[in-house]
Write an enzyme that holds these catalytic residues in place. Structure first.
Site, PDB file in Angstrom:
ATOM      1  N   ASP A  33     -19.983 -86.692  53.797  1.00  0.00           N
ATOM      2  CA  ASP A  33     -19.124 -87.084  52.678  1.00  0.00           C
ATOM      3  C   ASP A  33     -17.685 -86.664  52.985  1.00  0.00           C
ATOM      4  O   ASP A  33     -17.435 -85.566  53.502  1.00  0.00           O
ATOM      5  CB  ASP A  33     -19.609 -86.414  51.380  1.00  0.00           C
ATOM      6  CG  ASP A  33     -18.998 -87.058  50.147  1.00  0.00           C
ATOM      7  OD1 ASP A  33     -19.742 -87.715  49.396  1.00  0.00           O
ATOM      8  OD2 ASP A  33     -17.770 -86.909  49.936  1.00  0.00           O
ATOM      9  N   GLN A  96     -21.137 -92.911  38.941  1.00  0.00           N
ATOM     10  CA  GLN A  96     -21.218 -93.521  40.264  1.00  0.00           C
ATOM     11  C   GLN A  96     -19.866 -94.135  40.589  1.00  0.00           C
ATOM     12  O   GLN A  96     -19.353 -94.951  39.818  1.00  0.00           O
ATOM     13  CB  GLN A  96     -22.314 -94.601  40.284  1.00  0.00           C
ATOM     14  CG  GLN A  96     -22.482 -95.242  41.653  1.00  0.00           C
ATOM     15  CD  GLN A  96     -23.537 -96.338  41.668  1.00  0.00           C
ATOM     16  OE1 GLN A  96     -24.124 -96.676  40.635  1.00  0.00           O
ATOM     17  NE2 GLN A  96     -23.757 -96.911  42.833  1.00  0.00           N
ATOM     18  N   HIS A 102     -26.513 -94.605  47.265  1.00  0.00           N
ATOM     19  CA  HIS A 102     -26.386 -93.503  48.234  1.00  0.00           C
ATOM     20  C   HIS A 102     -27.011 -92.248  47.674  1.00  0.00           C
ATOM     21  O   HIS A 102     -26.882 -91.952  46.495  1.00  0.00           O
ATOM     22  CB  HIS A 102     -24.919 -93.262  48.619  1.00  0.00           C
ATOM     23  CG  HIS A 102     -23.979 -93.119  47.462  1.00  0.00           C
ATOM     24  ND1 HIS A 102     -23.531 -94.201  46.735  1.00  0.00           N
ATOM     25  CD2 HIS A 102     -23.418 -92.029  46.899  1.00  0.00           C
ATOM     26  CE1 HIS A 102     -22.724 -93.780  45.784  1.00  0.00           C
ATOM     27  NE2 HIS A 102     -22.643 -92.456  45.848  1.00  0.00           N
TER      28      HIS A 102
HETATM   29  P1  AMP Z   1     -20.633 -91.294  43.781  1.00  0.00           P
HETATM   30  O1  AMP Z   1     -19.810 -90.684  42.710  1.00  0.00           O
HETATM   31  O2  AMP Z   1     -22.064 -90.839  43.741  1.00  0.00           O
HETATM   32  O3  AMP Z   1     -20.495 -92.797  43.848  1.00  0.00           O
HETATM   33  O4  AMP Z   1     -20.084 -90.679  45.133  1.00  0.00           O
HETATM   34  C1  AMP Z   1     -19.383 -91.381  46.098  1.00  0.00           C
HETATM   35  C2  AMP Z   1     -19.144 -90.410  47.232  1.00  0.00           C
HETATM   36  O5  AMP Z   1     -18.666 -91.125  48.334  1.00  0.00           O
HETATM   37  C3  AMP Z   1     -18.102 -89.316  46.904  1.00  0.00           C
HETATM   38  O6  AMP Z   1     -18.702 -88.033  47.073  1.00  0.00           O
HETATM   39  C4  AMP Z   1     -16.989 -89.575  47.919  1.00  0.00           C
HETATM   40  O7  AMP Z   1     -16.398 -88.397  48.399  1.00  0.00           O
HETATM   41  C5  AMP Z   1     -17.736 -90.325  49.021  1.00  0.00           C
HETATM   42  N1  AMP Z   1     -16.913 -91.213  49.828  1.00  0.00           N
HETATM   43  C6  AMP Z   1     -16.070 -92.176  49.393  1.00  0.00           C
HETATM   44  N2  AMP Z   1     -15.497 -92.806  50.431  1.00  0.00           N
HETATM   45  C7  AMP Z   1     -16.005 -92.236  51.553  1.00  0.00           C
HETATM   46  C8  AMP Z   1     -15.813 -92.442  52.950  1.00  0.00           C
HETATM   47  N3  AMP Z   1     -14.971 -93.379  53.404  1.00  0.00           N
HETATM   48  N4  AMP Z   1     -16.492 -91.671  53.812  1.00  0.00           N
HETATM   49  C9  AMP Z   1     -17.321 -90.718  53.366  1.00  0.00           C
HETATM   50  N5  AMP Z   1     -17.568 -90.489  52.068  1.00  0.00           N
HETATM   51  C10 AMP Z   1     -16.909 -91.218  51.165  1.00  0.00           C
END
Ligand code: AMP
Ligand code: ZN
Length: 115
Positions: A33, A96, A102
């Site tokens: 992440d 989300q 994910h």
């Molecule tokens: P959610 O709130 O469950 O949708 O979490 C989305 C997650 O994706 C967050 O923890 C972000 O830090 C992570 N995220 C967003 N863009 C990227 C990226 N390009 N590479 C890695 N993690 C990411």
């Protein structure tokens, strides 16, 4: 549709956006992440674009099972020995942010920055 051209995680699957990969096979990708909550914080995603758990059906049973059974193995490989947390956020009230299913897997010694 198997991929969404506007989806950030589909772009990571396609290699159009870089990621720190932990694991990849025909069905799944795991990467660190970008804003970790814990010393080890990875995301395990299906390569197939599924917007959220709301869109999951019986046809995805094996895929989701694979995500759950892969993650303990990955945490072990990443040196996490004292437990970890699984998290899936779903929809707006589930906070989300990225609309591609994910599985967050977070571990490592506390304190964590969040969670
Ligand atoms: P959610 O709130 O469950 O949708 O979490 C989305 C997650 O994706 C967050 O923890 C972000 O830090 C992570 N995220 C967003 N863009 C990227 C990226 N390009 N590479 C890695 N993690 C990411
Ligand atoms: Zn996607």
């Amino acid at each position: 549709m198997s991929q969404d051209p506007n989806c950030i995680f589909c772009k990571i699957v396609a290699g159009q956006i870089p990621s720190k990969k932990v694991y990849e096979d025909d069905d799944l990708l795991a990467f660190h992440d970008i804003h970790p909550w814990a010393p080890v914080h990875i995301l395990v995603i299906p390569k197939l674009h599924i917007a959220s758990m709301v869109d999951v059906g019986p046809e995805h049973q094996a895929l989701l099972g694979k995500m759950m059974t892969l993650s303990p193995r990955l945490m072990k490989e990443l040196g996490v020995t004292n437990g970890y947390r699984h998290l899936i956020n779903t929809g707006a009230d589930g906070r989300q942010e990225v609309p591609h299913v994910h599985l967050h897997v977070m571990g490592g010694p506390r304190p964590w920055s969040k969670g």
